[in-house]
Design a protein around this motif. Sequence first.
Motif, PDB file in Angstrom:
ATOM      1  N   SER A  61      44.974  41.220  66.011  1.00 33.09           N
ATOM      2  CA  SER A  61      45.404  40.629  64.738  1.00 33.09           C
ATOM      3  C   SER A  61      44.300  39.779  64.122  1.00 33.09           C
ATOM      4  CB  SER A  61      46.643  39.760  64.963  1.00 33.09           C
ATOM      5  OG  SER A  61      46.366  38.751  65.921  1.00 33.09           O
ATOM      6  N   LEU A  62      44.364  39.614  62.797  1.00 38.83           N
ATOM      7  CA  LEU A  62      43.394  38.799  62.084  1.00 38.83           C
ATOM      8  C   LEU A  62      43.538  37.331  62.480  1.00 38.83           C
ATOM      9  CD1 LEU A  62      43.630  40.303  58.490  1.00 38.83           C
ATOM     10  CD2 LEU A  62      41.566  40.234  59.884  1.00 38.83           C
ATOM     11  N   LEU A  63      42.417  36.615  62.483  1.00 40.78           N
ATOM     12  CA  LEU A  63      42.472  35.173  62.697  1.00 40.78           C
ATOM     13  C   LEU A  63      43.092  34.505  61.476  1.00 40.78           C
ATOM     14  CD1 LEU A  63      38.913  34.501  64.197  1.00 40.78           C
ATOM     15  CD2 LEU A  63      41.070  34.635  65.434  1.00 40.78           C
ATOM     16  N   ASN A  64      43.908  33.502  61.697  1.00 41.47           N
ATOM     17  CA  ASN A  64      44.522  32.781  60.587  1.00 41.47           C
ATOM     18  C   ASN A  64      43.485  32.114  59.698  1.00 41.47           C
ATOM     19  OD1 ASN A  64      47.132  33.453  61.418  1.00 41.47           O
ATOM     20  ND2 ASN A  64      47.229  31.706  62.821  1.00 41.47           N
ATOM     21  N   ASP A  65      42.457  31.536  60.332  1.00 47.96           N
ATOM     22  CA  ASP A  65      41.379  30.881  59.588  1.00 47.96           C
ATOM     23  C   ASP A  65      40.050  31.324  60.203  1.00 47.96           C
ATOM     24  OD1 ASP A  65      39.667  29.324  58.156  1.00 47.96           O
ATOM     25  OD2 ASP A  65      40.432  27.393  58.874  1.00 47.96           O
ATOM     26  N   PRO A  66      39.276  32.160  59.486  1.00 51.18           N
ATOM     27  CA  PRO A  66      38.019  32.665  60.047  1.00 51.18           C
ATOM     28  C   PRO A  66      36.865  31.678  59.968  1.00 51.18           C
ATOM     29  CG  PRO A  66      38.326  33.543  57.851  1.00 51.18           C
ATOM     30  CD  PRO A  66      39.550  32.711  58.155  1.00 51.18           C
ATOM     31  N   THR A  67      37.108  30.470  59.454  1.00 47.45           N
ATOM     32  CA  THR A  67      36.005  29.530  59.218  1.00 47.45           C
ATOM     33  C   THR A  67      35.254  29.199  60.494  1.00 47.45           C
ATOM     34  OG1 THR A  67      37.230  28.543  57.380  1.00 47.45           O
ATOM     35  CG2 THR A  67      35.388  27.270  58.279  1.00 47.45           C
ATOM     36  N   LEU A  68      35.983  28.846  61.568  1.00 52.24           N
ATOM     37  CA  LEU A  68      35.325  28.478  62.818  1.00 52.24           C
ATOM     38  C   LEU A  68      34.545  29.656  63.382  1.00 52.24           C
ATOM     39  CD1 LEU A  68      34.779  26.428  65.053  1.00 52.24           C
ATOM     40  CD2 LEU A  68      36.897  27.180  66.171  1.00 52.24           C
ATOM     41  N   TYR A  69      35.121  30.859  63.303  1.00 50.09           N
ATOM     42  CA  TYR A  69      34.422  32.054  63.792  1.00 50.09           C
ATOM     43  C   TYR A  69      33.079  32.204  63.074  1.00 50.09           C
ATOM     44  CZ  TYR A  69      33.494  36.967  64.922  1.00 50.09           C
ATOM     45  OH  TYR A  69      32.910  38.134  65.357  1.00 50.09           O
ATOM     46  N   CYS A  70      33.086  32.099  61.759  1.00 54.69           N
ATOM     47  CA  CYS A  70      31.858  32.259  60.982  1.00 54.69           C
ATOM     48  C   CYS A  70      30.850  31.164  61.313  1.00 54.69           C
ATOM     49  CB  CYS A  70      32.176  32.257  59.488  1.00 54.69           C
ATOM     50  SG  CYS A  70      33.161  33.664  58.941  1.00 54.69           S
ATOM     51  N   GLN A  71      31.339  29.938  61.514  1.00 58.39           N
ATOM     52  CA  GLN A  71      30.440  28.840  61.864  1.00 58.39           C
ATOM     53  C   GLN A  71      29.788  29.064  63.221  1.00 58.39           C
ATOM     54  OE1 GLN A  71      33.003  25.423  61.597  1.00 58.39           O
ATOM     55  NE2 GLN A  71      32.634  25.121  59.403  1.00 58.39           N
ATOM     56  N   LEU A  72      30.587  29.513  64.195  1.00 58.08           N
ATOM     57  CA  LEU A  72      30.051  29.726  65.545  1.00 58.08           C
ATOM     58  C   LEU A  72      29.056  30.875  65.568  1.00 58.08           C
ATOM     59  CD1 LEU A  72      33.271  29.235  67.712  1.00 58.08           C
ATOM     60  CD2 LEU A  72      31.394  27.633  67.359  1.00 58.08           C
ATOM     61  N   VAL A  73      29.364  31.974  64.896  1.00 58.66           N
ATOM     62  CA  VAL A  73      28.431  33.109  64.862  1.00 58.66           C
ATOM     63  C   VAL A  73      27.155  32.713  64.122  1.00 58.66           C
ATOM     64  CG1 VAL A  73      28.068  35.460  64.041  1.00 58.66           C
ATOM     65  CG2 VAL A  73      30.254  34.834  65.061  1.00 58.66           C
ATOM     66  N   GLY A  74      27.294  31.968  63.027  1.00 63.13           N
ATOM     67  CA  GLY A  74      26.107  31.493  62.320  1.00 63.13           C
ATOM     68  C   GLY A  74      25.238  30.608  63.199  1.00 63.13           C
ATOM     69  N   SER A  75      25.867  29.758  63.998  1.00 59.34           N
ATOM     70  CA  SER A  75      25.117  28.905  64.928  1.00 59.34           C
ATOM     71  C   SER A  75      24.420  29.735  66.002  1.00 59.34           C
ATOM     72  CB  SER A  75      26.060  27.885  65.582  1.00 59.34           C
ATOM     73  OG  SER A  75      26.606  27.011  64.621  1.00 59.34           O
ATOM     74  N   LEU A  76      25.090  30.784  66.475  1.00 53.94           N
ATOM     75  CA  LEU A  76      24.475  31.658  67.482  1.00 53.94           C
ATOM     76  C   LEU A  76      23.283  32.411  66.900  1.00 53.94           C
ATOM     77  CD1 LEU A  76      27.660  33.087  69.241  1.00 53.94           C
ATOM     78  CD2 LEU A  76      25.896  31.666  70.300  1.00 53.94           C
ATOM     79  N   ILE A  77      23.392  32.830  65.641  1.00 53.03           N
ATOM     80  CA  ILE A  77      22.258  33.507  64.991  1.00 53.03           C
ATOM     81  C   ILE A  77      21.052  32.568  64.939  1.00 53.03           C
ATOM     82  CG2 ILE A  77      21.436  34.427  62.780  1.00 53.03           C
ATOM     83  CD1 ILE A  77      24.281  35.500  62.323  1.00 53.03           C
ATOM     84  N   TYR A  78      21.300  31.304  64.625  1.00 49.50           N
ATOM     85  CA  TYR A  78      20.207  30.322  64.587  1.00 49.50           C
ATOM     86  C   TYR A  78      19.693  30.025  65.993  1.00 49.50           C
ATOM     87  CZ  TYR A  78      17.658  26.176  62.980  1.00 49.50           C
ATOM     88  OH  TYR A  78      16.677  25.267  62.676  1.00 49.50           O
ATOM     89  N   LEU A  79      20.581  30.064  66.982  1.00 50.02           N
ATOM     90  CA  LEU A  79      20.188  29.744  68.356  1.00 50.02           C
ATOM     91  C   LEU A  79      19.282  30.802  68.954  1.00 50.02           C
ATOM     92  CD1 LEU A  79      20.565  27.883  70.867  1.00 50.02           C
ATOM     93  CD2 LEU A  79      22.498  29.338  71.496  1.00 50.02           C
ATOM     94  N   TYR A  80      19.527  32.096  68.644  1.00 52.77           N
ATOM     95  CA  TYR A  80      18.776  33.116  69.387  1.00 52.77           C
ATOM     96  C   TYR A  80      17.308  33.222  68.966  1.00 52.77           C
ATOM     97  CZ  TYR A  80      19.126  37.188  66.089  1.00 52.77           C
ATOM     98  OH  TYR A  80      19.028  38.074  65.051  1.00 52.77           O
TER      99      TYR A  80
END
Length: 216
Positions: A61-80
């Motif tokens: 199912s879809l996440l109710n609020d995708p904001t945290l997901y996008c923030q975490l993936v964006g942080s991982l992109i910067y981390l790698y």
Amino acid sequence: MKSLGLLRYFLGLEVSTSPYSFFMSRAKYAFDFLARAGLTDCQVASTPLAYDVRLIPYDDSLLNDPTLYCQLVGSLIYLYVTRPYIAYAVHIVSQFMADPRTSHHSVVLHILCYVKGTLLHGLHFSSHSCLTLSGYSDTDWVGDPTDRHSTTRFCFFLGDSFISWLSKKHTFVSRSSAESEYRALADSTSELLWLRRLLTDLGAPQPSFTALHYNS
């Protein structure tokens, strides 16, 4: 303009130097976004991805609020930038930023649990390393279960120093594993030639051929 001395910390990038080497990491940055996700006390994972992970756009199912997901993936992109070994895992989860689902979020949490166990990891560059360029290339034929595209992965070393890496999905469907392999080698060779020219400009020309290893 004025000199601020030796670089120690800049935009989340921590740099430690010695007469023989320097080391780049993002331990504080990683800890901060682990805290934001509430995972500072999580159990660590031994790999960035589970072996059998095959994510698709319409799983669960879809996440109710995708904001945290996008923030975490964006942080991982910067981390790698300093964690090349999570590049493929981040490449997978970043494809679902528009409509993340619960299964995608679970994989992001798994990556973060791996980051938790490797907080002090980073990139080490030794002044005693040789300046010989070498590379490694690989691909997974029709690895994406949705669009059947393959993914090119390569990395390059200058002596013992990790200097370049990529994980990128092909724009076309390869009709055979051989075609997929040739596409990956073509991408890797393009990067190899650019690195050779760059090293020549920097005063470290490569006098002999460059070994490009491929996992067939």
